[in-house]
Design a protein around this motif. Sequence first.
Motif, PDB file in Angstrom:
ATOM      1  N   ALA A  67       0.811  -1.225   0.000  1.00  0.00           N
ATOM      2  CA  ALA A  67       0.000   0.000   0.000  1.00  0.00           C
ATOM      3  C   ALA A  67       0.843   1.274   0.000  1.00  0.00           C
ATOM      4  CB  ALA A  67      -0.927  -0.007   1.221  1.00  0.00           C
ATOM      5  N   ALA A  68       2.042   1.203   0.602  1.00  0.00           N
ATOM      6  CA  ALA A  68       2.828   2.436   0.780  1.00  0.00           C
ATOM      7  C   ALA A  68       3.152   3.147  -0.543  1.00  0.00           C
ATOM      8  CB  ALA A  68       4.090   2.147   1.575  1.00  0.00           C
ATOM      9  N   PRO A  69       3.636   2.443  -1.589  1.00  0.00           N
ATOM     10  CA  PRO A  69       3.968   3.185  -2.822  1.00  0.00           C
ATOM     11  C   PRO A  69       2.747   3.830  -3.477  1.00  0.00           C
ATOM     12  CG  PRO A  69       4.873   0.950  -2.864  1.00  0.00           C
ATOM     13  CD  PRO A  69       3.947   1.024  -1.693  1.00  0.00           C
ATOM     14  N   MET A  70       1.543   3.333  -3.117  1.00  0.00           N
ATOM     15  CA  MET A  70       0.327   3.940  -3.689  1.00  0.00           C
ATOM     16  C   MET A  70      -0.245   4.996  -2.742  1.00  0.00           C
ATOM     17  SD  MET A  70      -1.584   0.771  -5.544  1.00  0.00           S
ATOM     18  CE  MET A  70      -1.117  -0.589  -4.520  1.00  0.00           C
ATOM     19  N   PHE A  71       0.444   5.259  -1.633  1.00  0.00           N
ATOM     20  CA  PHE A  71       0.038   6.275  -0.649  1.00  0.00           C
ATOM     21  C   PHE A  71      -1.395   6.070  -0.166  1.00  0.00           C
ATOM     22  CE2 PHE A  71       3.150   8.230  -3.545  1.00  0.00           C
ATOM     23  CZ  PHE A  71       4.210   8.262  -2.665  1.00  0.00           C
ATOM     24  N   LYS A  72      -1.740   4.806   0.060  1.00  0.00           N
ATOM     25  CA  LYS A  72      -3.089   4.533   0.570  1.00  0.00           C
ATOM     26  C   LYS A  72      -3.148   4.863   2.057  1.00  0.00           C
ATOM     27  CE  LYS A  72      -4.147   1.004  -2.755  1.00  0.00           C
ATOM     28  NZ  LYS A  72      -5.176   0.082  -3.153  1.00  0.00           N
ATOM     29  N   LYS A  73      -4.346   5.174   2.514  1.00  0.00           N
ATOM     30  CA  LYS A  73      -4.569   5.266   3.958  1.00  0.00           C
ATOM     31  C   LYS A  73      -4.619   3.838   4.482  1.00  0.00           C
ATOM     32  CE  LYS A  73      -7.314   8.794   5.887  1.00  0.00           C
ATOM     33  NZ  LYS A  73      -8.645   9.319   6.250  1.00  0.00           N
ATOM     34  N   VAL A  74      -3.876   3.526   5.522  1.00  0.00           N
ATOM     35  CA  VAL A  74      -3.975   2.178   6.080  1.00  0.00           C
ATOM     36  C   VAL A  74      -4.179   2.232   7.587  1.00  0.00           C
ATOM     37  CG1 VAL A  74      -2.651   0.857   4.368  1.00  0.00           C
ATOM     38  CG2 VAL A  74      -1.466   1.936   6.246  1.00  0.00           C
ATOM     39  N   SER A  75      -4.993   1.314   8.051  1.00  0.00           N
ATOM     40  CA  SER A  75      -5.131   1.095   9.478  1.00  0.00           C
ATOM     41  C   SER A  75      -4.798  -0.376   9.685  1.00  0.00           C
ATOM     42  CB  SER A  75      -6.575   1.399   9.889  1.00  0.00           C
ATOM     43  OG  SER A  75      -6.795   0.926  11.185  1.00  0.00           O
ATOM     44  N   LEU A  76      -3.793  -0.661  10.509  1.00  0.00           N
ATOM     45  CA  LEU A  76      -3.349  -2.043  10.694  1.00  0.00           C
ATOM     46  C   LEU A  76      -3.476  -2.415  12.165  1.00  0.00           C
ATOM     47  CD1 LEU A  76      -0.068  -1.807   8.538  1.00  0.00           C
ATOM     48  CD2 LEU A  76      -2.286  -2.699   7.807  1.00  0.00           C
ATOM     49  N   GLU A  77      -4.332  -3.369  12.439  1.00  0.00           N
ATOM     50  CA  GLU A  77      -4.481  -3.895  13.810  1.00  0.00           C
ATOM     51  C   GLU A  77      -3.853  -5.275  13.801  1.00  0.00           C
ATOM     52  OE1 GLU A  77      -5.651  -2.255  16.237  1.00  0.00           O
ATOM     53  OE2 GLU A  77      -6.577  -0.589  15.175  1.00  0.00           O
ATOM     54  N   MET A  78      -2.758  -5.458  14.522  1.00  0.00           N
ATOM     55  CA  MET A  78      -1.990  -6.701  14.342  1.00  0.00           C
ATOM     56  C   MET A  78      -1.804  -7.467  15.664  1.00  0.00           C
ATOM     57  SD  MET A  78       0.550  -5.191  11.435  1.00  0.00           S
ATOM     58  CE  MET A  78       1.190  -3.845  12.413  1.00  0.00           C
ATOM     59  N   GLY A  79      -0.739  -8.221  15.737  1.00  0.00           N
ATOM     60  CA  GLY A  79      -0.557  -9.188  16.821  1.00  0.00           C
ATOM     61  C   GLY A  79      -0.339  -8.552  18.190  1.00  0.00           C
ATOM     62  N   GLY A  80      -0.346  -9.398  19.186  1.00  0.00           N
ATOM     63  CA  GLY A  80      -0.118  -8.921  20.545  1.00  0.00           C
ATOM     64  C   GLY A  80       0.591  -9.974  21.383  1.00  0.00           C
ATOM     65  N   LYS A  81       1.180  -9.537  22.482  1.00  0.00           N
ATOM     66  CA  LYS A  81       1.818 -10.454  23.440  1.00  0.00           C
ATOM     67  C   LYS A  81       1.686  -9.759  24.780  1.00  0.00           C
ATOM     68  CE  LYS A  81       4.263 -14.210  24.143  1.00  0.00           C
ATOM     69  NZ  LYS A  81       3.764 -15.550  23.839  1.00  0.00           N
ATOM     70  N   ASN A  82       0.449  -9.712  25.238  1.00  0.00           N
ATOM     71  CA  ASN A  82       0.107  -8.762  26.291  1.00  0.00           C
ATOM     72  C   ASN A  82       0.520  -9.215  27.681  1.00  0.00           C
ATOM     73  OD1 ASN A  82      -1.322  -7.317  24.209  1.00  0.00           O
ATOM     74  ND2 ASN A  82      -2.773  -9.000  24.322  1.00  0.00           N
ATOM     75  N   ALA A  83       0.978  -8.250  28.455  1.00  0.00           N
ATOM     76  CA  ALA A  83       1.396  -8.549  29.825  1.00  0.00           C
ATOM     77  C   ALA A  83       0.241  -8.322  30.788  1.00  0.00           C
ATOM     78  CB  ALA A  83       2.559  -7.644  30.218  1.00  0.00           C
ATOM     79  N   ASN A  84       0.295  -9.083  31.852  1.00  0.00           N
ATOM     80  CA  ASN A  84      -0.704  -9.021  32.901  1.00  0.00           C
ATOM     81  C   ASN A  84       0.103  -8.889  34.195  1.00  0.00           C
ATOM     82  OD1 ASN A  84      -2.787  -9.629  34.590  1.00  0.00           O
ATOM     83  ND2 ASN A  84      -3.540 -11.334  33.370  1.00  0.00           N
ATOM     84  N   LEU A  85       0.073  -7.706  34.814  1.00  0.00           N
ATOM     85  CA  LEU A  85       0.933  -7.448  35.973  1.00  0.00           C
ATOM     86  C   LEU A  85       0.110  -7.520  37.258  1.00  0.00           C
ATOM     87  CD1 LEU A  85       2.821  -4.290  34.599  1.00  0.00           C
ATOM     88  CD2 LEU A  85       3.413  -6.710  34.272  1.00  0.00           C
ATOM     89  N   VAL A  86       0.509  -8.422  38.156  1.00  0.00           N
ATOM     90  CA  VAL A  86      -0.249  -8.590  39.405  1.00  0.00           C
ATOM     91  C   VAL A  86       0.649  -8.169  40.570  1.00  0.00           C
ATOM     92  CG1 VAL A  86      -1.557 -10.184  40.854  1.00  0.00           C
ATOM     93  CG2 VAL A  86      -1.452 -10.563  38.369  1.00  0.00           C
ATOM     94  N   PHE A  87       0.247  -7.098  41.237  1.00  0.00           N
ATOM     95  CA  PHE A  87       1.031  -6.597  42.364  1.00  0.00           C
ATOM     96  C   PHE A  87       0.528  -7.200  43.678  1.00  0.00           C
ATOM     97  CE2 PHE A  87       1.807  -3.726  38.967  1.00  0.00           C
ATOM     98  CZ  PHE A  87       3.135  -3.353  39.125  1.00  0.00           C
ATOM     99  N   ALA A  88       1.420  -7.203  44.662  1.00  0.00           N
ATOM    100  CA  ALA A  88       1.086  -7.858  45.943  1.00  0.00           C
ATOM    101  C   ALA A  88      -0.105  -7.196  46.629  1.00  0.00           C
ATOM    102  CB  ALA A  88       2.310  -7.846  46.863  1.00  0.00           C
ATOM    103  N   ASP A  89      -0.360  -5.923  46.316  1.00  0.00           N
ATOM    104  CA  ASP A  89      -1.471  -5.233  46.984  1.00  0.00           C
ATOM    105  C   ASP A  89      -2.800  -5.369  46.228  1.00  0.00           C
ATOM    106  OD1 ASP A  89      -1.214  -3.641  44.766  1.00  0.00           O
ATOM    107  OD2 ASP A  89      -0.830  -1.791  45.858  1.00  0.00           O
TER     108      ASP A  89
END
Length: 480
Positions: free
Chosen positions: A238-260
């Motif tokens: 898409a870039a050479p054609m200067f298209k508008k792009v919205s890209l929703e891609m992968g994840g590796k999400n953290a889950n932080l659990v505090f002692a309190d």
Amino acid sequence: MTQIQNYIAGQLVSPQQGQYLDNVNPATGKVYSQVPDSQPEDVAAAYEAAKAAFPLWSSLSIQERSQYLEKIANRITERLDELALAESRDNGKPVWLAKKVDIPRAADNFRYFSHAITQFHNESFDMGQQGFNYTLRRPIGVAGLISPWNLPLYLFTWKIAPALAAGNTCVAKPSEVTPMTAFLLSEICVEIGLPAGVLNIVHGTGPNVGEPIVQHPDIPMISFTGSTRVGQRIAEVAAPMFKKVSLEMGGKNANLVFADADYDHAVKTSVRAAFTNQGQICLCGSRIFVQREIYDQFVRDFVAEVKNLKVGDPELADSKVGAIVSKAQFEKDLSYVEVAKSEGGKIEIGGKAATLEGRCSGGYFIEPTVITGLDAYCRVNQEEIFGPIVTIQPFETDEQALEYANSTPYGLSCTLFTQNLQRAHRLAAEIEAGIVWVNNWMVRDLRTPFGGVKQSGIGREGGFEALRFFTEPKNVFIQL
Ligand code: NAD
């Protein structure tokens, strides 16, 4: 056996070359329907239909467009049971989950944008004696929309609803792995009398349908949700054609659990964040980091909760964990268990395929898997697995928790469990992610911008952000 059809120019039609792919129900491992193996000529026909419909659709009043979206939303709600069953048979998720979350959220997408477009407004700026200016935001033309298999109807409609609300017409491609709900959506569009060509749905593979949409010289905007690998390819094309792009891609999400943290809530919510939809939600918390003081107890209690997650036939009400979406994904997930072992990980629970009796004996099921003993920088903690496999590691300080959370190339979401307000605000601001949940997970507010940073995405969906994406701003300066 149901033969799914494309939806082009208001008609349900066969692919021009008449070829189909098998659609497998992952809970049984058996083919249960066929999906068009469309080719570039089907995309071309869909584009022509969308182009022809654009003048009419874009010139309708906002109220008229809004009413069409409302009708689609209502029909989705009326066909809830059928859509939920179809989604489960395509995807392997429990029917109750599709019925409770996925399908209602798909209806909400249409309902929300049917209202949002009536509130969307243009800016104007007073320049005093010199004059004033205002910004027009008009629809652009034909939108190319491409979506993945994990939340099939929910993510597909998350793009279609704002694109249509803003006055564009669409060529949309659902995942070839989970096409049935998109087909039922096309039936709904016929039922409610959506004008021909406003929405066109072309089924088929990425190379034969997705790529021609992205390459089409007259489709100026592409909204994509899927893997980072395919997102990179789309950006390249898409870039050479200067298209508008919205890209929703992968994840590796953290889950932080505090002692309190509110401990019981943190354990239960972390289990839900880890294994809902078999861990196949881009927002799942697959890397769990727990403060050292409560680490041992947390692992014990988390594993005890996981033991209660019944892996079972997705069509039974008491099955908490359904099937993995495909054989390929099933094999990929299990290969990461081997990687974890080779990296010194300890399998606390799961770590293997689950074997079911009866109708599901040939299905792709994996036991919810918890791994400890790995460090934050090993492959299992850096690469997206996208299955029911999570790791738990200890951390000592806030700084270390932050370092671990930010240690991957991804940046989609993060969840914090703490009762310390200052810590929550400070970390929320410093975490590299598009979404931070504090003491909850998967809460959705359709008005907020949704998306990720780093390799999780560019652009934002949701709310007025989506309507801005699907319109082109033009500034008009008036001299007094
Ligand atoms: P995928 O990238 O393999 O496929 C997504 C879509 O792209 C499919 O419709 C596919 O046919 C199409 N496609 C494949 N090759 C293409 C090409 N060259 N050009 C154009 N289109 C092409 O992703 P998937 O396996 O279906 O879905 C899982 C991935 O989606 C995971 O990485 C997950 O994290 C991600 N995801 C992200 C979000 C988010 O909001 N960020 C949401 C859900 C899923």
